[in-house]
Design a protein around this motif. Sequence first.
Motif, PDB file in Angstrom:
ATOM      1  N   MET A   1       0.716  -1.089   0.066  1.00  0.00           N
ATOM      2  CA  MET A   1      -0.059  -0.076   0.041  1.00  0.00           C
ATOM      3  C   MET A   1       0.916   1.062  -0.063  1.00  0.00           C
ATOM      4  SD  MET A   1      -2.959   0.751   2.663  1.00  0.00           S
ATOM      5  CE  MET A   1      -4.406   1.684   2.034  1.00  0.00           C
ATOM      6  N   ARG A   2       0.160   2.121  -0.675  1.00  0.00           N
ATOM      7  CA  ARG A   2       1.066   3.532  -0.854  1.00  0.00           C
ATOM      8  C   ARG A   2       0.472   4.467   0.012  1.00  0.00           C
ATOM      9  NH1 ARG A   2       5.605   3.334  -3.531  1.00  0.00           N
ATOM     10  NH2 ARG A   2       5.570   5.296  -4.592  1.00  0.00           N
ATOM     11  N   PHE A   3       1.222   5.609   0.322  1.00  0.00           N
ATOM     12  CA  PHE A   3       0.604   6.736   1.083  1.00  0.00           C
ATOM     13  C   PHE A   3       1.285   8.145   0.724  1.00  0.00           C
ATOM     14  CE2 PHE A   3       0.173   3.360   3.882  1.00  0.00           C
ATOM     15  CZ  PHE A   3      -0.908   3.250   4.447  1.00  0.00           C
ATOM     16  N   GLU A   4       0.032   9.009   0.555  1.00  0.00           N
ATOM     17  CA  GLU A   4       0.600  10.461   0.236  1.00  0.00           C
ATOM     18  C   GLU A   4       0.883  11.120   1.476  1.00  0.00           C
ATOM     19  OE1 GLU A   4      -0.571  14.345  -2.449  1.00  0.00           O
ATOM     20  OE2 GLU A   4      -1.985  12.901  -1.859  1.00  0.00           O
ATOM     21  N   ILE A   5       1.985  11.676   1.726  1.00  0.00           N
ATOM     22  CA  ILE A   5       2.380  12.423   2.891  1.00  0.00           C
ATOM     23  C   ILE A   5       2.424  13.793   2.649  1.00  0.00           C
ATOM     24  CG2 ILE A   5       4.164  12.708   4.793  1.00  0.00           C
ATOM     25  CD1 ILE A   5       4.542   9.775   4.739  1.00  0.00           C
ATOM     26  N   MET A   6       1.761  14.752   3.160  1.00  0.00           N
ATOM     27  CA  MET A   6       1.935  16.219   2.922  1.00  0.00           C
ATOM     28  C   MET A   6       2.469  16.822   3.859  1.00  0.00           C
ATOM     29  SD  MET A   6      -1.659  16.794   0.822  1.00  0.00           S
ATOM     30  CE  MET A   6      -2.668  15.326   1.622  1.00  0.00           C
ATOM     31  N   ARG A   7       3.495  17.913   3.821  1.00  0.00           N
ATOM     32  CA  ARG A   7       3.880  18.584   4.791  1.00  0.00           C
ATOM     33  C   ARG A   7       3.057  20.008   4.802  1.00  0.00           C
ATOM     34  NH1 ARG A   7       8.092  22.548   4.949  1.00  0.00           N
ATOM     35  NH2 ARG A   7       8.601  21.957   2.724  1.00  0.00           N
ATOM     36  N   LEU A   8       2.574  20.128   5.859  1.00  0.00           N
ATOM     37  CA  LEU A   8       1.712  21.630   6.048  1.00  0.00           C
ATOM     38  C   LEU A   8       2.442  22.667   6.878  1.00  0.00           C
ATOM     39  CD1 LEU A   8      -1.286  19.555   7.754  1.00  0.00           C
ATOM     40  CD2 LEU A   8      -0.811  19.788   5.319  1.00  0.00           C
ATOM     41  N   ASP A   9       1.894  23.903   6.307  1.00  0.00           N
ATOM     42  CA  ASP A   9       2.630  25.246   6.607  1.00  0.00           C
ATOM     43  C   ASP A   9       2.115  25.354   8.158  1.00  0.00           C
ATOM     44  OD1 ASP A   9       3.706  27.909   5.784  1.00  0.00           O
ATOM     45  OD2 ASP A   9       1.766  28.379   6.787  1.00  0.00           O
ATOM     46  N   ASP A  10       3.103  25.757   8.805  1.00  0.00           N
ATOM     47  CA  ASP A  10       2.841  26.114  10.159  1.00  0.00           C
ATOM     48  C   ASP A  10       1.906  27.108  10.721  1.00  0.00           C
ATOM     49  OD1 ASP A  10       4.701  23.947  11.106  1.00  0.00           O
ATOM     50  OD2 ASP A  10       6.381  25.511  11.221  1.00  0.00           O
ATOM     51  N   VAL A  11       1.767  28.090   9.710  1.00  0.00           N
ATOM     52  CA  VAL A  11       1.035  29.112  10.116  1.00  0.00           C
ATOM     53  C   VAL A  11      -0.722  28.734   9.640  1.00  0.00           C
ATOM     54  CG1 VAL A  11       0.398  31.584   9.295  1.00  0.00           C
ATOM     55  CG2 VAL A  11       2.737  30.865   9.549  1.00  0.00           C
ATOM     56  N   ASP A  12      -0.715  28.488   8.410  1.00  0.00           N
ATOM     57  CA  ASP A  12      -2.160  28.163   7.976  1.00  0.00           C
ATOM     58  C   ASP A  12      -2.576  26.762   7.455  1.00  0.00           C
ATOM     59  OD1 ASP A  12      -0.683  27.718   5.469  1.00  0.00           O
ATOM     60  OD2 ASP A  12      -1.251  29.821   4.706  1.00  0.00           O
ATOM     61  N   VAL A  16       2.473  22.285   1.568  1.00  0.00           N
ATOM     62  CA  VAL A  16       3.413  23.071   1.081  1.00  0.00           C
ATOM     63  C   VAL A  16       4.313  21.898   0.001  1.00  0.00           C
ATOM     64  CG1 VAL A  16       3.531  24.955   2.540  1.00  0.00           C
ATOM     65  CG2 VAL A  16       5.034  22.792   2.920  1.00  0.00           C
ATOM     66  N   ASP A  17       4.128  20.674   0.524  1.00  0.00           N
ATOM     67  CA  ASP A  17       4.739  19.718  -0.679  1.00  0.00           C
ATOM     68  C   ASP A  17       4.306  18.377  -0.268  1.00  0.00           C
ATOM     69  OD1 ASP A  17       6.306  18.764   1.577  1.00  0.00           O
ATOM     70  OD2 ASP A  17       8.310  19.688   0.800  1.00  0.00           O
ATOM     71  N   SER A  18       4.408  17.419  -0.981  1.00  0.00           N
ATOM     72  CA  SER A  18       3.901  16.204  -0.902  1.00  0.00           C
ATOM     73  C   SER A  18       4.816  15.154  -1.461  1.00  0.00           C
ATOM     74  CB  SER A  18       2.536  16.108  -1.143  1.00  0.00           C
ATOM     75  OG  SER A  18       2.317  15.915  -2.886  1.00  0.00           O
ATOM     76  N   THR A  19       4.704  13.749  -0.901  1.00  0.00           N
ATOM     77  CA  THR A  19       5.566  12.606  -1.427  1.00  0.00           C
ATOM     78  C   THR A  19       4.488  11.506  -1.502  1.00  0.00           C
ATOM     79  OG1 THR A  19       7.595  11.677  -1.465  1.00  0.00           O
ATOM     80  CG2 THR A  19       6.780  12.087   0.769  1.00  0.00           C
ATOM     81  N   VAL A  20       4.792  10.506  -2.209  1.00  0.00           N
ATOM     82  CA  VAL A  20       4.003   9.303  -2.137  1.00  0.00           C
ATOM     83  C   VAL A  20       5.320   8.285  -1.896  1.00  0.00           C
ATOM     84  CG1 VAL A  20       2.853   7.581  -3.345  1.00  0.00           C
ATOM     85  CG2 VAL A  20       2.367  10.017  -3.945  1.00  0.00           C
ATOM     86  N   VAL A  21       4.941   7.476  -0.545  1.00  0.00           N
ATOM     87  CA  VAL A  21       5.908   6.594  -0.257  1.00  0.00           C
ATOM     88  C   VAL A  21       5.087   5.266   0.117  1.00  0.00           C
ATOM     89  CG1 VAL A  21       7.373   8.242   1.103  1.00  0.00           C
ATOM     90  CG2 VAL A  21       5.525   7.231   2.380  1.00  0.00           C
ATOM     91  N   ASP A  22       5.914   4.114   0.252  1.00  0.00           N
ATOM     92  CA  ASP A  22       5.109   2.804   0.496  1.00  0.00           C
ATOM     93  C   ASP A  22       4.988   2.807   1.857  1.00  0.00           C
ATOM     94  OD1 ASP A  22       7.974   2.623   1.398  1.00  0.00           O
ATOM     95  OD2 ASP A  22       8.568   0.966   0.402  1.00  0.00           O
ATOM     96  N   ALA A  23       4.285   1.731   2.475  1.00  0.00           N
ATOM     97  CA  ALA A  23       3.938   1.684   4.032  1.00  0.00           C
ATOM     98  C   ALA A  23       4.927   1.594   4.795  1.00  0.00           C
ATOM     99  CB  ALA A  23       2.968   0.498   4.123  1.00  0.00           C
TER     100      ALA A  23
END
Length: 50
Positions: A1-12, A16-23
Amino acid sequence: MRFEIMRLDDVDGIAVDSTVVDAASVNRIVQQAAAMGQRIYIRPTESAAS
């Protein structure tokens, strides 16, 4: 299974970016984000029909 991980801006909270990785990589990325105080959002990716 693969997951999308998004890094979120600290303020709002905007992604701000995302990557798809394996479990197997999710735990490592979560540990790194926690150590650096980053906010992340994780969701499963949709699998393509074969």
